[in-house]
Design a protein around this motif. Structure first.
Motif, PDB file in Angstrom:
ATOM      1  N   ASN A  62      26.270  49.543  42.152  1.00 48.95           N
ATOM      2  CA  ASN A  62      26.330  49.025  40.786  1.00 48.95           C
ATOM      3  C   ASN A  62      25.665  47.653  40.659  1.00 48.95           C
ATOM      4  N   GLU A  63      25.252  47.058  41.770  1.00 47.46           N
ATOM      5  CA  GLU A  63      24.604  45.744  41.738  1.00 47.46           C
ATOM      6  C   GLU A  63      23.091  45.938  41.677  1.00 47.46           C
ATOM      7  N   LYS A  64      22.512  45.592  40.540  1.00 47.01           N
ATOM      8  CA  LYS A  64      21.094  45.846  40.292  1.00 47.01           C
ATOM      9  C   LYS A  64      20.240  44.584  40.324  1.00 47.01           C
ATOM     10  N   TYR A  65      20.871  43.395  40.495  1.00 49.21           N
ATOM     11  CA  TYR A  65      20.150  42.127  40.441  1.00 49.21           C
ATOM     12  C   TYR A  65      20.420  41.274  41.670  1.00 49.21           C
ATOM     13  N   CYS A  66      19.425  40.486  42.031  1.00 52.25           N
ATOM     14  CA  CYS A  66      19.611  39.398  42.989  1.00 52.25           C
ATOM     15  C   CYS A  66      19.758  38.144  42.131  1.00 52.25           C
ATOM     16  N   LEU A  67      20.876  37.465  42.253  1.00 49.44           N
ATOM     17  CA  LEU A  67      21.200  36.320  41.402  1.00 49.44           C
ATOM     18  C   LEU A  67      21.143  35.029  42.209  1.00 49.44           C
ATOM     19  N   THR A  68      20.518  34.008  41.650  1.00 52.81           N
ATOM     20  CA  THR A  68      20.484  32.683  42.257  1.00 52.81           C
ATOM     21  C   THR A  68      21.063  31.698  41.248  1.00 52.81           C
ATOM     22  N   THR A  69      22.034  30.907  41.703  1.00 50.82           N
ATOM     23  CA  THR A  69      22.635  29.877  40.865  1.00 50.82           C
ATOM     24  C   THR A  69      22.387  28.528  41.520  1.00 50.82           C
ATOM     25  N   TYR A  70      21.827  27.606  40.757  1.00 51.31           N
ATOM     26  CA  TYR A  70      21.537  26.265  41.240  1.00 51.31           C
ATOM     27  C   TYR A  70      22.342  25.284  40.398  1.00 51.31           C
ATOM     28  N   SER A  71      23.135  24.445  41.039  1.00 46.12           N
ATOM     29  CA  SER A  71      23.903  23.444  40.295  1.00 46.12           C
ATOM     30  C   SER A  71      23.661  22.072  40.898  1.00 46.12           C
ATOM     31  N   SER A  72      23.715  21.063  40.051  1.00 46.68           N
ATOM     32  CA  SER A  72      23.542  19.695  40.518  1.00 46.68           C
ATOM     33  C   SER A  72      24.504  18.799  39.757  1.00 46.68           C
ATOM     34  N   SER A  73      24.836  17.684  40.397  1.00 46.45           N
ATOM     35  CA  SER A  73      25.692  16.701  39.750  1.00 46.45           C
ATOM     36  C   SER A  73      25.377  15.326  40.315  1.00 46.45           C
ATOM     37  N   GLY A  74      25.680  14.313  39.528  1.00 47.59           N
ATOM     38  CA  GLY A  74      25.434  12.940  39.946  1.00 47.59           C
ATOM     39  C   GLY A  74      24.056  12.470  39.555  1.00 47.59           C
ATOM     40  N   THR A  75      23.758  11.238  39.909  1.00 42.15           N
ATOM     41  CA  THR A  75      22.455  10.650  39.619  1.00 42.15           C
ATOM     42  C   THR A  75      21.979   9.851  40.823  1.00 42.15           C
ATOM     43  N   GLY A  76      20.683   9.659  40.902  1.00 44.02           N
ATOM     44  CA  GLY A  76      20.102   8.832  41.952  1.00 44.02           C
ATOM     45  C   GLY A  76      20.494   9.287  43.340  1.00 44.02           C
ATOM     46  N   SER A  77      20.903   8.315  44.170  1.00 42.20           N
ATOM     47  CA  SER A  77      21.260   8.637  45.556  1.00 42.20           C
ATOM     48  C   SER A  77      22.593   9.362  45.658  1.00 42.20           C
ATOM     49  N   ASP A  78      23.389   9.366  44.577  1.00 41.67           N
ATOM     50  CA  ASP A  78      24.674  10.068  44.574  1.00 41.67           C
ATOM     51  C   ASP A  78      24.549  11.500  44.062  1.00 41.67           C
ATOM     52  N   ARG A  79      23.332  11.994  43.910  1.00 43.51           N
ATOM     53  CA  ARG A  79      23.096  13.324  43.367  1.00 43.51           C
ATOM     54  C   ARG A  79      23.321  14.370  44.454  1.00 43.51           C
ATOM     55  N   SER A  80      24.020  15.434  44.103  1.00 43.76           N
ATOM     56  CA  SER A  80      24.220  16.545  45.038  1.00 43.76           C
ATOM     57  C   SER A  80      23.796  17.839  44.366  1.00 43.76           C
ATOM     58  N   GLN A  81      23.384  18.787  45.184  1.00 42.81           N
ATOM     59  CA  GLN A  81      22.961  20.089  44.662  1.00 42.81           C
ATOM     60  C   GLN A  81      23.572  21.191  45.498  1.00 42.81           C
ATOM     61  N   ARG A  82      23.760  22.334  44.875  1.00 40.37           N
ATOM     62  CA  ARG A  82      24.318  23.505  45.549  1.00 40.37           C
ATOM     63  C   ARG A  82      23.548  24.736  45.083  1.00 40.37           C
ATOM     64  N   ILE A  83      23.262  25.622  46.027  1.00 38.40           N
ATOM     65  CA  ILE A  83      22.570  26.877  45.720  1.00 38.40           C
ATOM     66  C   ILE A  83      23.432  28.034  46.206  1.00 38.40           C
TER      67      ILE A  83
END
Length: 126
Positions: A44-65
């Motif tokens: 039933n899974e027909k898609y490959c999904l990628t979610t990218y999130s980020s938070s913070g600014t400058g040197s305190d910025r973090s990202q998650r994939i």
């Protein structure tokens, strides 16, 4: 005989790829390089999904994939200044090799937020 084996192998490979989807997968990885594991999707899974999130600014910025198989394709592109989420999806095996469009913090939104906060503080002070 060799030709027969090649034909049988070719048919087997084509049949397998037509009936199942394989996607790259990871959860909350800090870089796309950490998202090279694969998973075979359910019927039933027909898609490959990628979610990218980020938070913070400058040197305190973090990202998650996060990458995974999905039964649906949500369209999310949300940016609220210091945090954001974006998704992308595709429908062929191993098509989600790259990350979703990165979410960049908007300096305009940050500036407007700071100015609005300053205006509220000044208004309350007088």
């Amino acid at each position: 005989m060799k030709l027969f084996l090649l034909v049988v192998l070719g048919v087997a490979l084509c049949t397998e790829s037509a009936s199942s989807l394989t996607c790259f997968s990871c959860k909350d990885a800090t870089s796309n390089i950490h998202c090279l594991g694969t998973t075979k999707c359910g019927e039933n899974e027909k898609y490959c999904l990628t979610t990218y999130s980020s938070s913070g600014t400058g040197s305190d910025r973090s990202q998650r994939i996060t990458k995974k198989c999905s039964a649906f394709c949500p369209t999310i592109d949300l940016n609220i200044g210091i945090a954001g989420v974006a998704t992308s999806c595709c429908e062929s095996s191993l098509c989600n090799i790259s990350g979703a469009s990165s979410v960049k913090t908007s300096s305009t939104i940050l500036t407007l937020g700071v100015l609005a906060s300053l205006a509220c503080i000044l208004r309350m002070g007088f």
